[in-house]
Design an enzyme around this catalytic site. Structure first.
Site, PDB file in Angstrom:
ATOM      1  N   GLU A 160       0.820  -1.199   0.000  1.00  0.00           N
ATOM      2  CA  GLU A 160       0.000   0.000   0.000  1.00  0.00           C
ATOM      3  C   GLU A 160       0.862   1.259   0.000  1.00  0.00           C
ATOM      4  OE1 GLU A 160      -3.548  -2.008   2.700  1.00  0.00           O
ATOM      5  OE2 GLU A 160      -2.402  -0.311   3.464  1.00  0.00           O
ATOM      6  N   CYS A 173      -2.857   2.698   7.281  1.00  0.00           N
ATOM      7  CA  CYS A 173      -1.885   1.703   6.843  1.00  0.00           C
ATOM      8  C   CYS A 173      -2.354   0.278   7.127  1.00  0.00           C
ATOM      9  CB  CYS A 173      -0.555   1.965   7.551  1.00  0.00           C
ATOM     10  SG  CYS A 173       0.694   0.756   7.097  1.00  0.00           S
TER      11      CYS A 173
END
Length: 415
Positions: free
Chosen positions: A117, A381
């Protein structure tokens, strides 16, 4: 020469070992894994004059990695470079928009199927990209979605750098506007903030993984950002859970980036459970490394504190945190926990947040309550990957042992 993506043996995880590369593997290069000397060596191998290295580097720094698009190179050289630069560009798997168009989560997949990511956060005066250094994480923090997903492998320097280049590309290409328009049809009023930069201005190593457990790639990326893209050291932040030897190496690297240390607990007993590396690097040694970093770089260290409901949001923890902040002359960033799939703990109540911040202030800490970006689109996150993993019918490892120990201490403080 090629940058060394060497792994840290005690933190790389069980999948770190790899079979020796075949000749075919050696022949294929990620151009972003080459520093300027590496580019020069490759072109010398191809019998090219030395100035070609500058030309190739300039294209790469503009985000052009397809040699066929490097129009000031001879046709035969473009073909030779295309044969050496394999399919190393990551594929954009998903693009989620949050915070009324200000936050963009990019799920990128590399050539071996590993997904990571990258988060792009837009402000009127800056564009900050939050990058990953590992696929997954081996630190084992039980409240972290990335840690729950486990460790896959280290990222190379080129794979880390490419995240910044992807962010550059989406800023310059109009992809952000297109993504906002698509999701606005489902989510209501979304728009890009007025006047945001068209290039990345700030980089934070706060994505998936522990940057200090992949220090060669982290340092190589810092060098690239500073020397090739022209970012100041002050615009680069490296986060760590407190790997002390790596903090000291970063201090000696010669680029005074901002160091952010994720504490999350102000005593070793709780921190052993919340941040398992504390068992090797207890708070006293982390504090000493923070003080040395400030003395060496003349840069104030930041403390990151994920505020977890009924876990580390007590007055006692706040006073302990304030004491650490005073001793290390650090600034505290308090970030309320995002609800995370597969993690049993919860975000703190508004009253608990207010009380924690008030206690910090009364105890003399310099602290800021940070906005939690991306809550409405799994953009914190690890959460997009966590949601994707659970959606595929797979389970995340759950840190039951840590949760049970913390719950038991809360119910019986004398135990």
């Amino acid at each position: 020469m090629s940058r060394d993506p060497a792994e840290t043996p005690d933190t790389a995880g069980p999948d770190a070992a790899a079979d020796p590369a075949s000749p075919d593997d050696v022949a294929v290069l990620d151009p972003y894994d080459l520093d300027h000397d590496g580019i020069a060596a490759l072109l010398e191998e191809l019998d090219q004059p030395s100035y070609r290295a500058d030309q190739v580097a300039e294209w790469l720094d503009r985000g052009v990695d397809d040699p066929h698009q490097m129009t000031n190179l001879p046709t035969d050289l473009r073909a030779s470079l295309a044969a050496r630069f394999g399919p190393t560009r990551p594929r954009l798997v998903a693009h989620s928009v949050a915070d009324a168009g200000r936050t963009h989560k990019l799920l990128l997949e590399y050539h071996d199927g590993v997904a990571i990511e990258t988060v792009l956060m837009l402000y009127p005066d800056r564009a900050t990209v939050c990058i990953s250094t590992q696929a997954g994480c081996a630190m084992g923090c039980p409240f972290c979605a990335t840690g729950q997903a486990g460790f896959r492998r280290q990222l190379t320097a080129g794979e880390v750098i490419r995240q910044v280049m992807v962010a550059h590309a989406v800023l310059a290409s109009g992809q952000l506007s297109a993504a906002v328009e698509v999701q606005a049809e489902e989510s209501g009023d979304l728009r890009l903030p007025d006047g945001h930069p068209e290039r990345v201005t700030n980089v934070v190593f706060m994505g998936m993984g522990e940057p200090m457990a992949n220090l060669p790639a982290t340092l190589a990326t810092i060098d690239y950002l500073h020397e090739r893209l022209g970012l100041s050291a002050r615009s680069i932040t490296v986060s760590t859970v407190g790997l002390v030897p790596a903090i000291r190496r970063l201090a000696q690297h010669g680029k005074p980036v901002t160091l952010a240390v994720s504490l999350h607990a102000s005593d070793d007993e709780l921190r052993d459970d919340l941040v398992p590396p504390n068992r090797q690097h207890p708070l006293a040694s982390v504090e000493a490394a923070m003080e040395d970093y400030r003395a060496t770089t003349n840069r104030r260290v930041s403390i990151e504190w994920c505020l977890i409901g009924d876990v580390n949001d007590s007055d006692e923890q706040a006073r302990g945190l304030a004491a650490i902040a005073r001793r290390t002359r650090s600034h505290v960033n308090v970030i309320p926990m995002n609800p995370t799939p597969g993690v049993r703990w919860k975000e703190p109540s508004a009253a608990a947040v207010a009380r924690f911040m008030s206690t910090l202030d009364e105890a003399g800490a310099n602290a800021t309550l940070r906005d939690t970006r991306g809550r409405d689109a799994d953009a914190a996150c690890g959460q997009l990957l966590a949601s994707y993993t659970l959606g595929q019918g797979r389970r995340l490892p759950v840190a039951v042992g840590a949760a049970e120990r913390i719950d038991a201490r809360r119910q019986d403080p004398e135990s």
